[in-house]
Design a protein around this motif. Structure first.
Motif, mmCIF file in Angstrom:
data_model
loop_
_atom_site.group_PDB
_atom_site.id
_atom_site.type_symbol
_atom_site.label_atom_id
_atom_site.label_comp_id
_atom_site.label_asym_id
_atom_site.label_seq_id
_atom_site.Cartn_x
_atom_site.Cartn_y
_atom_site.Cartn_z
ATOM 1 N N ARG A 141 -5.046 -11.394 11.612
ATOM 2 C CA ARG A 141 -5.546 -10.106 11.123
ATOM 3 C C ARG A 141 -5.341 -10.003 9.619
ATOM 4 N NH1 ARG A 141 -8.215 -8.220 15.355
ATOM 5 N NH2 ARG A 141 -8.274 -6.192 14.336
ATOM 6 N N ARG A 142 -6.188 -9.205 8.995
ATOM 7 C CA ARG A 142 -5.959 -8.742 7.620
ATOM 8 C C ARG A 142 -5.657 -7.258 7.728
ATOM 9 N NH1 ARG A 142 -9.306 -8.378 3.645
ATOM 10 N NH2 ARG A 142 -7.734 -8.887 2.067
ATOM 11 N N GLN A 143 -4.490 -6.852 7.246
ATOM 12 C CA GLN A 143 -4.045 -5.475 7.426
ATOM 13 C C GLN A 143 -3.654 -4.855 6.095
ATOM 14 O OE1 GLN A 143 -0.833 -6.125 10.212
ATOM 15 N NE2 GLN A 143 -2.164 -5.747 11.984
ATOM 16 N N GLU A 144 -4.003 -3.577 5.958
ATOM 17 C CA GLU A 144 -3.539 -2.790 4.824
ATOM 18 C C GLU A 144 -2.311 -2.014 5.287
ATOM 19 O OE1 GLU A 144 -5.463 0.089 1.378
ATOM 20 O OE2 GLU A 144 -6.061 0.369 3.465
ATOM 21 N N ASN A 145 -1.187 -2.269 4.640
ATOM 22 C CA ASN A 145 0.084 -1.772 5.147
ATOM 23 C C ASN A 145 0.817 -0.893 4.154
ATOM 24 O OD1 ASN A 145 -0.333 -4.689 6.326
ATOM 25 N ND2 ASN A 145 0.930 -3.588 7.808
ATOM 26 N N LEU A 146 1.551 0.080 4.719
ATOM 27 C CA LEU A 146 2.634 0.754 4.019
ATOM 28 C C LEU A 146 3.881 0.445 4.843
ATOM 29 C CD1 LEU A 146 3.903 2.639 1.946
ATOM 30 C CD2 LEU A 146 3.253 4.577 3.403
ATOM 31 N N GLY A 147 4.619 -0.574 4.448
ATOM 32 C CA GLY A 147 5.717 -1.033 5.292
ATOM 33 C C GLY A 147 5.162 -1.526 6.614
ATOM 34 N N ALA A 148 5.705 -1.014 7.718
ATOM 35 C CA ALA A 148 5.235 -1.418 9.049
ATOM 36 C C ALA A 148 4.062 -0.577 9.532
ATOM 37 C CB ALA A 148 6.395 -1.316 10.048
ATOM 38 N N VAL A 149 3.639 0.411 8.762
ATOM 39 C CA VAL A 149 2.486 1.251 9.126
ATOM 40 C C VAL A 149 1.206 0.548 8.700
ATOM 41 C CG1 VAL A 149 1.305 3.423 8.640
ATOM 42 C CG2 VAL A 149 3.773 3.411 9.054
ATOM 43 N N VAL A 150 0.265 0.424 9.620
ATOM 44 C CA VAL A 150 -1.000 -0.266 9.363
ATOM 45 C C VAL A 150 -2.093 0.778 9.143
ATOM 46 C CG1 VAL A 150 -2.715 -1.876 10.268
ATOM 47 C CG2 VAL A 150 -0.272 -2.217 10.776
ATOM 48 N N LEU A 151 -2.643 0.821 7.926
ATOM 49 C CA LEU A 151 -3.688 1.795 7.603
ATOM 50 C C LEU A 151 -5.069 1.255 7.915
ATOM 51 C CD1 LEU A 151 -2.245 3.116 4.218
ATOM 52 C CD2 LEU A 151 -1.993 4.092 6.512
ATOM 53 N N GLN A 152 -5.310 -0.035 7.716
ATOM 54 C CA GLN A 152 -6.571 -0.676 8.101
ATOM 55 C C GLN A 152 -6.248 -2.018 8.742
ATOM 56 O OE1 GLN A 152 -10.225 -0.383 5.604
ATOM 57 N NE2 GLN A 152 -8.830 0.297 3.980
ATOM 58 N N ASP A 153 -7.067 -2.406 9.725
ATOM 59 C CA ASP A 153 -6.804 -3.627 10.478
ATOM 60 C C ASP A 153 -8.123 -4.338 10.754
ATOM 61 O OD1 ASP A 153 -5.719 -5.600 12.019
ATOM 62 O OD2 ASP A 153 -5.262 -4.323 13.739
ATOM 63 N N ARG A 154 -8.241 -5.594 10.280
ATOM 64 C CA ARG A 154 -9.473 -6.349 10.459
ATOM 65 C C ARG A 154 -9.141 -7.755 10.956
ATOM 66 N NH1 ARG A 154 -11.893 -4.969 4.419
ATOM 67 N NH2 ARG A 154 -12.044 -2.694 4.697
ATOM 68 N N VAL A 155 -10.129 -8.375 11.616
ATOM 69 C CA VAL A 155 -9.965 -9.772 12.034
ATOM 70 C C VAL A 155 -9.982 -10.661 10.795
ATOM 71 C CG1 VAL A 155 -10.991 -11.679 13.330
ATOM 72 C CG2 VAL A 155 -11.033 -9.349 14.268
ATOM 73 N N TRP A 156 -9.037 -11.615 10.752
ATOM 74 C CA TRP A 156 -8.975 -12.576 9.641
ATOM 75 C C TRP A 156 -9.705 -13.838 10.093
ATOM 76 C CZ3 TRP A 156 -3.903 -15.286 7.701
ATOM 77 C CH2 TRP A 156 -4.161 -15.958 6.501
ATOM 78 N N LYS A 157 -10.993 -13.867 9.777
ATOM 79 C CA LYS A 157 -11.832 -14.951 10.290
ATOM 80 C C LYS A 157 -11.544 -16.278 9.604
ATOM 81 C CE LYS A 157 -15.632 -11.837 11.547
ATOM 82 N NZ LYS A 157 -17.069 -11.502 11.354
ATOM 83 N N GLN A 158 -11.091 -16.252 8.393
ATOM 84 C CA GLN A 158 -10.864 -17.483 7.642
ATOM 85 C C GLN A 158 -9.395 -17.894 7.639
ATOM 86 O OE1 GLN A 158 -12.660 -14.827 6.068
ATOM 87 N NE2 GLN A 158 -14.550 -15.710 6.912
ATOM 88 N N ALA A 159 -8.690 -17.550 8.685
ATOM 89 C CA ALA A 159 -7.277 -17.927 8.742
ATOM 90 C C ALA A 159 -7.137 -19.448 8.662
ATOM 91 C CB ALA A 159 -6.647 -17.418 10.038
ATOM 92 N N PRO A 160 -6.276 -19.984 7.779
ATOM 93 C CA PRO A 160 -6.126 -21.438 7.641
ATOM 94 C C PRO A 160 -5.642 -22.067 8.943
ATOM 95 C CG PRO A 160 -5.068 -20.277 5.817
ATOM 96 C CD PRO A 160 -5.438 -19.247 6.828
ATOM 97 N N ALA A 161 -6.126 -23.296 9.175
ATOM 98 C CA ALA A 161 -5.745 -24.002 10.401
ATOM 99 C C ALA A 161 -4.237 -24.182 10.487
ATOM 100 C CB ALA A 161 -6.449 -25.367 10.448
ATOM 101 N N GLU A 162 -3.581 -24.387 9.328
ATOM 102 C CA GLU A 162 -2.129 -24.572 9.343
ATOM 103 C C GLU A 162 -1.414 -23.311 9.829
ATOM 104 O OE1 GLU A 162 -4.078 -24.965 6.759
ATOM 105 O OE2 GLU A 162 -4.105 -27.131 6.352
ATOM 106 N N ALA A 163 -1.932 -22.134 9.419
ATOM 107 C CA ALA A 163 -1.319 -20.880 9.851
ATOM 108 C C ALA A 163 -1.525 -20.667 11.351
ATOM 109 C CB ALA A 163 -1.903 -19.711 9.057
ATOM 110 N N VAL A 164 -2.727 -21.033 11.844
ATOM 111 C CA VAL A 164 -2.992 -20.890 13.280
ATOM 112 C C VAL A 164 -2.078 -21.820 14.066
ATOM 113 C CG1 VAL A 164 -4.727 -21.187 15.086
ATOM 114 C CG2 VAL A 164 -5.382 -20.168 12.895
ATOM 115 N N ALA A 165 -1.899 -23.028 13.572
ATOM 116 C CA ALA A 165 -1.057 -23.992 14.278
ATOM 117 C C ALA A 165 0.397 -23.524 14.313
ATOM 118 C CB ALA A 165 -1.174 -25.361 13.612
ATOM 119 N N ARG A 166 0.881 -22.982 13.193
ATOM 120 C CA ARG A 166 2.267 -22.477 13.171
ATOM 121 C C ARG A 166 2.435 -21.339 14.170
ATOM 122 N NH1 ARG A 166 1.712 -23.130 7.583
ATOM 123 N NH2 ARG A 166 1.314 -20.883 7.331
ATOM 124 N N ALA A 167 1.455 -20.439 14.214
ATOM 125 C CA ALA A 167 1.526 -19.329 15.178
ATOM 126 C C ALA A 167 1.468 -19.849 16.605
ATOM 127 C CB ALA A 167 0.391 -18.341 14.912
#
Length: 822
Positions: free
Chosen positions: A607-633
């Motif tokens: 996800r791509r999120q607009e945050n104030l601390g742990a509060v999420v003001l906007q939340d979108r799918v992160w379509k271009q997430a790097p393969a390395e980040a997906v693998a770590r998750a």
């Protein structure tokens, strides 16, 4: 003529100690007279030409002590003896003895470290170990060492634990034995049964004590943990006591006139029964008390650094507190103390209550230390502040802008320190201006509405603005006394704000926006689902009652929580809009990419999120997430789902562990070892795997082989072979189990084998199978089997499988997997 008191006997020795050392510790039991006699003795002896400042932990005790000393001199308070506390002062140019509440001394020191014009500082009731007293003594000791070697310091304690204070101060310890009258203690015959309502049991004990001591006479002092318990016990004894019994409550938040009624002597025909909190344990003088009823509980503040929240907890009294309470019955004559516990329970009581510095929110202390310019470890604290709580306090001050990144106080921090409030509320006042004074006063006091009222702060502000109109419109009653007290405090704060933090803006703030200034870490966003559960901007969880009108609000600010570590219950809150959050904290709102395993969805969520601390003001799918980040998750997903190696992968891991146990330098292929290093050996091979279904179909064998490398695979194949090659050239996988290596194959395939096979230096455990692949024999001695039980197996198998060969001498037969021709 002033009556003699026990303290009078040791005053000459105390004055000599102060003349010789400049400091002392006085230990005297409650009722000895130290609070009123010692300051006057210092004044009469002319030990100092400056003012004598005496600290009292409680406002009521400070005012009462000043008025008693002034009465001794035949004067009114404000002349030779005066007092200063938050919101009230009676001092003049002629004042030589000032009785102050403890925060006043800290402000005096911060504004004038030399304490100009002050010759002596007395810490009364130091055994209560309040946070401000500990800080005040530490600062005064540093001032005396560096700037004022003439400053007289005296700590007075009512308990037997004064020696550590004397050691810290390097001062002589003077003890007054006191002349208390004997007090008979009466316990319950048996402990209260589980589930007993303590307030009902205490009301019964009050009635019993009044009956049993009626002929003795004298007043009765009943100890309870808080104002709520006092009101309930007062209701429970109503109508059960003789007509001449006058029941008076006594607690800190009670209006002063009502407090005075509890402290004033009763008429000759009346018997006074005072229901009091721990405020009455030591320094207050309540005339003619002959009976004490101790409910056995005390209320204390506890701070949890893990949640960043404080809560009031009701705990059992300590032995020191119980002793002090009992002593109140023996000040004027022999008395009786009734205890709401059995004698055998005494041994389970702690010796002394904890020092406040160990248990409360340290945000104010951290700000004071930053303003003083010293680290806690550099000051002579009797009990050093806990590191975790102090670190939490500094993090909050940095969030409020009171400290810079190096932990030094900022200009804004100095403004907060000048306001007589917790730094949270001071920050709110300094930014929003005097319009926030009512809310600050409200949050600094107890809730004026009934416990059953909704959490909405706006209801409280409505009651403050117009109590009569509020009472006509709202079903939840407001305490008129509390409302009046909060209004007075709000007016005082308005003036203090104008002096310390001149108005910076004409903007109007909603209650929620003002609360968000004070509690930037408690901005709550409602979670998905029916239950009113919230995630706070600081990362903690919180929950509202299901029926609360704020239960459906998407954003709120939690101003008061119960401090539960798992999920705190919201007691006071205000709604806030997203627009208000953006206006207040535009500099703290930012976009953040997250790629993490979702246990609920059983897949990697990017996800791509607009945050104030742990509060999420906007939340979108992160379509271009790097393969390395997906693998770590996905590695976290594997840990959640389980590694569950099987087949060739499981056999490879077992072979590696077997060889590693011999001392070979190989990677850890145990399950814990593999799980700990997933990012190293597995992540590069996960490719597009990102959910539970993909992991279920994934073969980890190539990743494991790659982790070993070519050279180590060759060594492994040589020392711990993966397969047994049958006489027919077929490769049968070897399973390496804790019991040793083993294989399973058709009996006919081993015809002609006269030496038992081995692997990795151990004989193979062979499960011999029938033509239908069912076990017929297990052996670790194949020649012995041929010569022994094979004959019985042959007899049975020939009948079942007549088309397969069963030679009489298997050692001379050719191995085969074929059946006979028809």
């Amino acid at each position: 003529m002033t009556p003699a008191l026990p303290i009078d006997d040791i005053l000459p020795g105390l004055l000599d100690a102060l003349r010789g050392h400049g400091r002392a510790v006085l230990q005297a039991p409650p009722g000895a007279g130290k609070t009123t006699r010692v300051p006057l003795a210092l004044l009469d002896a002319g030990l100092t030409g400056g003012r004598i400042v005496m600290l009292e932990p409680r406002r009521l005790a400070a005012r009462a002590a000043a008025e008693r000393m002034a009465q001794t001199l035949g004067e009114a308070a404000g002349q030779t003896v005066g007092y200063r506390m938050r919101g009230a002062a009676k001092v003049s140019a002629a004042t030589r003895i000032e009785v102050v509440t403890e925060g006043i001394l800290t402000r005096m020191l911060q504004s004038d470290p030399e304490l100009s014009g002050v010759g002596a500082v007395i810490f009364d009731e130091f055994h209560e170990r309040s946070l401000n007293a500990d800080l005040g003594l530490a600062l005064c000791l540093e001032v005396a060492a560096a700037l004022r070697d003439d400053l007289i310091l005296l700590a007075m304690s009512a308990t037997l634990d004064a020696a550590p204070v004397a050691g810290l101060m390097q001062a002589p310890l003077i003890t007054s034995e006191g002349r208390g009258h004997p007090v008979e203690t009466r316990w319950l015959d048996h402990p209260l049964p589980p589930g007993t309502r303590r307030e009902g049991a205490l009301a019964d004990l009050v009635v019993r004590a009044e009956t049993e001591t009626r002929e003795t006479g004298g007043g009765m002092l009943v100890f309870l943990p808080g104002a709520g318990e006092i009101r309930r016990v007062q209701a429970l004894v109503s109508g059960r006591l003789p007509a001449n019994c006058v029941v008076r409550p006594l607690y800190g938040a009670l209006p002063f006139a009502e407090q005075q009624k509890a402290l004033a002597p009763a008429s000759a025909r009346d018997r006074r029964i005072v229901l009091a909190t721990s405020i009455a344990e030591t320094s207050l003088t309540i005339p003619d008390i002959r009976v004490v009823v101790d409910g056995g509980q005390a209320r204390r503040a506890r701070f949890d650094p893990g949640s960043g929240m404080s809560r009031l907890v009701t705990e059992r009294v300590t032995r020191a507190e119980a002793t002090q309470r009992a002593g109140r019955a023996g000040r004027v004559a022999a008395g009786v103390c009734y205890r709401l516990w059995a004698r055998g329970e005494d041994g389970a009581l702690a010796a002394f209550p904890p020092a406040e510095i160990e248990a409360v929110d340290l945000t104010g202390l951290a700000l004071d230390l930053a303003q003083w310019g010293a680290e806690a470890e550099a000051l002579p604290f009797l009990t050093p502040p806990p590191d975790a709580a102090l670190a939490q306090a500094r993090d909050l001050l940095h969030l409020l802008g009171a400290l810079d990144r190096r932990g030094r106080i900022t200009g804004h921090g100095r403004t907060l320190a000048a306001l007589p409030l917790h730094p949270r509320l001071a920050h709110m006042l300094s930014v929003a201006g005097s319009q926030a004074a009512p809310l600050a006063a409200l949050l600094g006091d107890r809730d004026p509405l009934a416990r059953s009222a909704p959490a909405d702060l706006s209801l409280r502000l409505e009651a403050l603005a117009d109590l009569r109109r509020y009472s006509e419109r709202r079903p939840h009653p407001a305490d008129a006394g509390a409302v009046s007290r909060i209004r007075s405090e709000a007016n005082r704060l308005k003036q203090a704000t104008k002096a310390a933090a001149p108005e910076r803006t004409d903007a109007s703030f909603s209650p929620g926006a003002m609360a968000a200034l004070a509690y930037p870490d408690r901005i709550g966003q409602r979670r998905r689902g029916e239950a009113p559960r919230f995630v706070l901007s600081g990362g903690k969880g919180a929950v509202l009652d299901d029926a609360d009108p704020l239960a459906g609000t998407p954003l709120l600010v939690a101003a008061d929580l119960d401090g539960d570590r798992r999920e705190a219950r919201i007691r006071l809150a205000a709604t806030i809009t997203e627009g208000e959050l953006r206006d207040l904290y535009a500099d703290r709102i930012g976009w953040r990419e997250t790629c993490a395993w979702s246990k609920r969805d059983r897949r990697v969520v990017a996800r791509r999120q607009e945050n104030l601390g742990a509060v999420v003001l906007q939340d979108r799918v992160w379509k271009q997430a790097p393969a390395e980040a997906v693998a770590r998750a996905m590695c976290d997903g594997v840990r959640d789902l389980g590694l569950r190696l099987s087949g060739d992968a499981a056999r490879l891991a077992a072979r590696v562990e077997l060889l590693r146990a011999t001392g070979a330098e190989l990677p850890d292929f145990s399950e814990p070892g593999l799980l700990a290093t997933l990012e190293d050996w597995l992540a590069p091979h996960l490719d597009c795997i990102r959910d539970a279904a993909g992991w279920k179909g994934f073969d980890p064998l190539p990743a494991l082989r790659a982790a070993l490398g070519w050279d180590r695979m060759q060594e492994l194949d040589r020392k711990v072979p993966a397969h047994f090659t049958t006489p027919l050239g077929r490769r049968v996988p070897i399973d390496y189990t804790p019991e040793g290596p083993e294989i399973a194959l058709r009996l006919q395939e081993l015809f002609g084998v006269t030496t038992h096979p081995a692997s990795a230096g151990e004989p193979l455990k062979i499960t011999l199978l029938s033509p239908a692949q069912r076990p017929v024999q297990v052996t670790r001695d194949l020649p012995g089997f041929w010569a022994g039980s094979y004959a019985d197996v042959r007899k049975d198998m020939r009948a079942r499988y007549p088309r397969h060969p069963w030679p009489e001498d298997p050692t001379r037969a050719d191995p085969t997997l074929r059946a006979k021709r028809r």
